[in-house]
Structure formats: C-alpha cells, structure tokens
Design an enzyme around this catalytic site. Sequence first.
Site, mmCIF file in Angstrom:
data_model
loop_
_atom_site.group_PDB
_atom_site.id
_atom_site.type_symbol
_atom_site.label_atom_id
_atom_site.label_comp_id
_atom_site.label_asym_id
_atom_site.label_seq_id
_atom_site.Cartn_x
_atom_site.Cartn_y
_atom_site.Cartn_z
ATOM 1 C CB SER A 98 -0.690 -6.259 -0.232
ATOM 2 O OG SER A 98 -1.452 -5.465 -1.287
ATOM 3 C CG ASN A 115 -10.012 -3.197 4.829
ATOM 4 O OD1 ASN A 115 -9.535 -3.497 3.344
ATOM 5 N ND2 ASN A 115 -8.993 -4.152 5.028
ATOM 6 C CB ALA A 116 -15.511 -2.908 2.651
ATOM 7 N N GLY A 155 -11.951 -2.160 -0.907
ATOM 8 C CA GLY A 155 -12.582 -2.860 -2.433
ATOM 9 C C GLY A 155 -10.906 -2.612 -3.659
ATOM 10 C CB CYS A 200 -9.779 -9.969 -1.631
ATOM 11 S SG CYS A 200 -10.183 -7.993 -0.992
ATOM 12 C CE LYS A 237 -2.833 -10.855 2.924
ATOM 13 N NZ LYS A 237 -2.712 -9.700 2.702
ATOM 14 C CB THR A 258 -3.470 -3.872 10.878
ATOM 15 O OG1 THR A 258 -4.652 -4.233 9.813
ATOM 16 C CG2 THR A 258 -4.594 -2.218 11.547
#
Lengths: 311, 259
Positions: free
Chosen positions: A28, A76-77, A79, A137, A172, A273
């Site tokens: 995702s 990564n962020a 958001g 997350c 997850k 990634t």
Amino acid sequence: MVDVASQKIDMAVDLGGIRMRNPVTVASGTFGYGQEYAGLVDVTRLGAITVKGIRLGEWAGNPLPRHVEVPGGMLNAIGLQGPGVEGFAREYMPFLRSTGVPVIVNIWGTDENEYAEVARRLSDVEGVSGLELNISCPNVKEGGNAFGTDPRTVAALVAAVRRATKLPLIPKLAPNVPDIKVFVRAAQDAGADALSMINTLPAMAIDIESKRPILANKVGGLSGSAIHPVAVKLVWEAAKVAQVPILAMGGIMGPEQAIEFMLAGAAAVAVGTANFIDPSVSLRVIDGIEAYMRRHGMGSLRELTGAVVCD
Amino acid sequence: MVDMLCEVLGHKPLTEVYWELDIAAPDIAEQARPGQFVHVRVPGLEAVSLRRPFSIFGAEGGTLKILYKNVGRGTAEMTRLSAGDRLQVIGPLGNGFPLCAEGVPVLVAGGYGVAPLFFLAGRLERKGVVLIGGRTAADILARDDFERIGWRVQVATQDGSLGTEGLVTDLLDKELAGVCAEGDAAEFFACGPEGMLRAVGERAVAAGLRGWLSLDKRMVCGVGACLACVQKLRRADGSTWIGRVCHDGPVFEAREIVW
C-alpha cells in the site's frame, strides 16, 4: 526422476479468502491505485493490487518534504493523503475492476467507528476483495502507530471492523513491538483472516547543517532494503503462532527477498519501495519465485511457505 | 511513457558542475514534448538508490539530451558515465509547456532551468526572448544555443560576472516594460528555483499575462503514485486541490499555484 522443466507449478494462494493467482501483490502506498503504473507494467499479472490507504473522507496528508533517501532505503511521511471512500470508489475502482485482479484496500481512521464505517461502505463497492487495516502507520498523529502498538487496541479495532464487514480482513502489524506473537494472537482472535507485516519502521533523519529534521513531519517510516532482515525475523516469529496466512513485506528488491519471506512462513508477499526504482520488479518476483520452485522441485506454494530449515 | 534501457551516445562537462548527457532513446525522444522529464535509474546505484528526474534538454532523431548539475550522490555517480554505457530511463513524463504563446514568448531560466526552455524554444511557434539568471557566470548555460536558433538572450548574474548585475526578474521587469510600450502581449515560460518561479508568477498575474511555471520538486515514483511531490493548486472556480508535480505538472499556470 521427475521432469522438473515441464512440471506444472501451482502459484495460486488463498490469502484469508482472497484468491490470488500468484503470491505477489504491491505494498500500500507504493503503487497508487494501480492505474498510475498501468502504462509501464502489465498489472493484470499481479496476484492482487493493494491500494493507497483511505479513510472516510478526503485527507490532505503532510506538508513537504514528505520523503528522504537514506542508506538502504528511504523515509516517508506522506501522511495518508487520499480521496476518501466515495472518491476512491468513483475515481479509481472502475480501472481496478477492469484489471480482473483482486483489489485489497488499505483503510484507516482516527477511531474504531471510522474504521468500521469505512469497512461497511467498502463492503458495498463492487470489486473490493479484501481490506488491509492500517493500524501501524507512523505518519499520522491520530490512530496510526499508536493503535498498532497496544494489543488491546488492536483486538478491539479488528473486532469492530469484523462486525462491520464480511470482507477478508488483513490487519497490518507494527514492527516496533517487543513481542510480535502477542499481536498476532490479538488480531487473529479478534477475527483477522490474514496478517500483513511489516509496516515501515518509525525513523528520523536530521540535516546537520540546518540542524533540522529533513521531513516536515519530523519523523517518518523507514522502508527499503534496510528493513528486510528485521521483517524476515518478525515474519518467522509470527508464523510460529499464526493460524491465518501472512502477507509479508519489507525491503523486497527482487525474487530472493520474497522467497526468504516465504521460507520464513509467509503465504504471500508485497513489493513496496522497489516499485519506485523498477516498476516491473513485481513481475520479476513472480517469475523468480516460479523459477525457484521449479529448481527445488516444488509443485505448490504450500511446499515453500514455512520451509525454512532450523536445526 | 516507456521504461527502456538506453545507450549513452555522448557525455561531456559544460562547466565544472554542469554536464550534458546524450542517450539513444528513440521511443522517448519521439513522444517527448518540451517541459516533460525523464526518470533515470542511476547506473552504479541501481540497487540502492531511487530514480532521479531530469528535464528534457532536447529530443531529436532518436537522441534524448539531458542537462544536469552535479549536486549530490546520484548526479555525482552519473558523471562517471561514458559512451556505450547503458541506463534505464522512464519517459516522457509530466504534462509539458503549451506550444503556442499569445504575443511574445518570454522564457525565464534560473541555472539549469534553461534545459526544458531550450527544448521549448525550438518548438514554439514564435521566437522571442530568453532571460537567463544565475549566481555567477559559471551558472549561465546554453546562451549560444539559444542565439544559434534565433532567440534574443539577456543574462543577469548576482555577482555581476556576466550580463547585468542582479536577478533575472530585474531583466523581466525591463523586458515587460518594453513589450508593453510596443503594445504587444507576452507570455512567460519559466523554470528555475522556487523563489524565482514565484516572482515570475507574481509578475504574470500583476500584468494580466499567462505565466507557465515548471516546478522542480524532489520526486520518488515520477508517475503520480507515491504522492511525495505534491503542490497545492487552485481551480478556476477558486476551490483548491493537491496536485502531483510529476503527473499533473511539472508545468502549472501561475494562477493555479497556491504558494
């Protein structure tokens, strides 16, 4: 002697009720809603398409910079920027349905009710095959990782979503917990059909000249090669107590890391990634798993999953 | 849009830090429009590094030209490329500039921002003027290239080592006054640092002219999937939305951008 070259290899896998023609999906957030990559990759060959996380309404995500490259991967962020359930169903489901590939929708919310409501609404959207619950997350203040690091919250959240939908549920799991087995049990006892692991690892990078965090969100999630061995160990631990299939991810850059996950106990894998570096990598992973099975005389994935030898 | 393995045809330093890379990429070169970019897998760093986006400097006869500045780990590794080497390239990506201008096309470039503008200059229906700015003379690129194809060139450097001392937007103000005095219209096309783009955009809006700004954001996927390079934008009705620079841009009209 078995003629391995012509042997029929069964690559199909049932991921908690999601029937995948091969064990490879995308993680995702790394493949958009599938259509972004459709011009470069034959997405119909994927075992499933897992889309970017969505909540009930539209969500703007974090300010920039949202990413930074680090040795062995990236932070990564983003958001969880997204169109919300209605926008997703309207804008992105027509293409996803047209692929004929199972669609796993990653969902999130700021409380139990929102998760349940998103699940309820997606149950009525034609073509949604399963839900991945994003309870880990690191990039949103509300919900996110705070949910995923308390087993009671995980259990309550999964149970609430379970009551709201008949769709296969795949929580997850967060990697930053002292004992993953506690979370595996909490999720499956609450009604999870499969488990997805691992999410990115909470991480940070600082610009030493400006003395400021590089990400606008200050912290982010580490993904890429660097987290692969961490993920393999967690999958291996989880598989010891998991009674539901495991969807493994974290630093798959080619077939080798995917096979490692499956040996550790994963039923399926997600490429993340690496999509950014090589959009076709998932297809190479599918072919590579098949070639490996052929080479090792395996006729079905059941012979591969959990086949690690620990004397 | 294709993902193809391309052979390096030529690679040369233009100055101490700027390089020109020519690659054989017929499928990309044929489709490429000015303002679009390519996403390159850096040879030598394939396994460990994200791709790097580069504006298209030129696309003719199956050859794709990239002009880049050696600014970090990826571009430093790229400087080692030589003819015959191969690299994996996705392109063309992004939307590109419009090709017909109302009035005189005024191109405004900051540093390596000349790259997409030179490609544009060769394809625009009408010739005009290009204003190139940089910190020092060493940052002024492609001046002769523009003159060779019949464009008027004005240069500004912050240290005064070449052309006018000052900012490229000072040149723009003078140029704008000249165009207006002749009763002509103008349209701006700009690529460079964000501060410069913003200043060009403000002038376009103030003068009631269109200004096409090519944003330079750090990218990850390059195809609109990862949402790393977003920009807040305004629709004609005033409502706002979050666009992806790689996919919805990199070129936006000045009025669209919410800075």
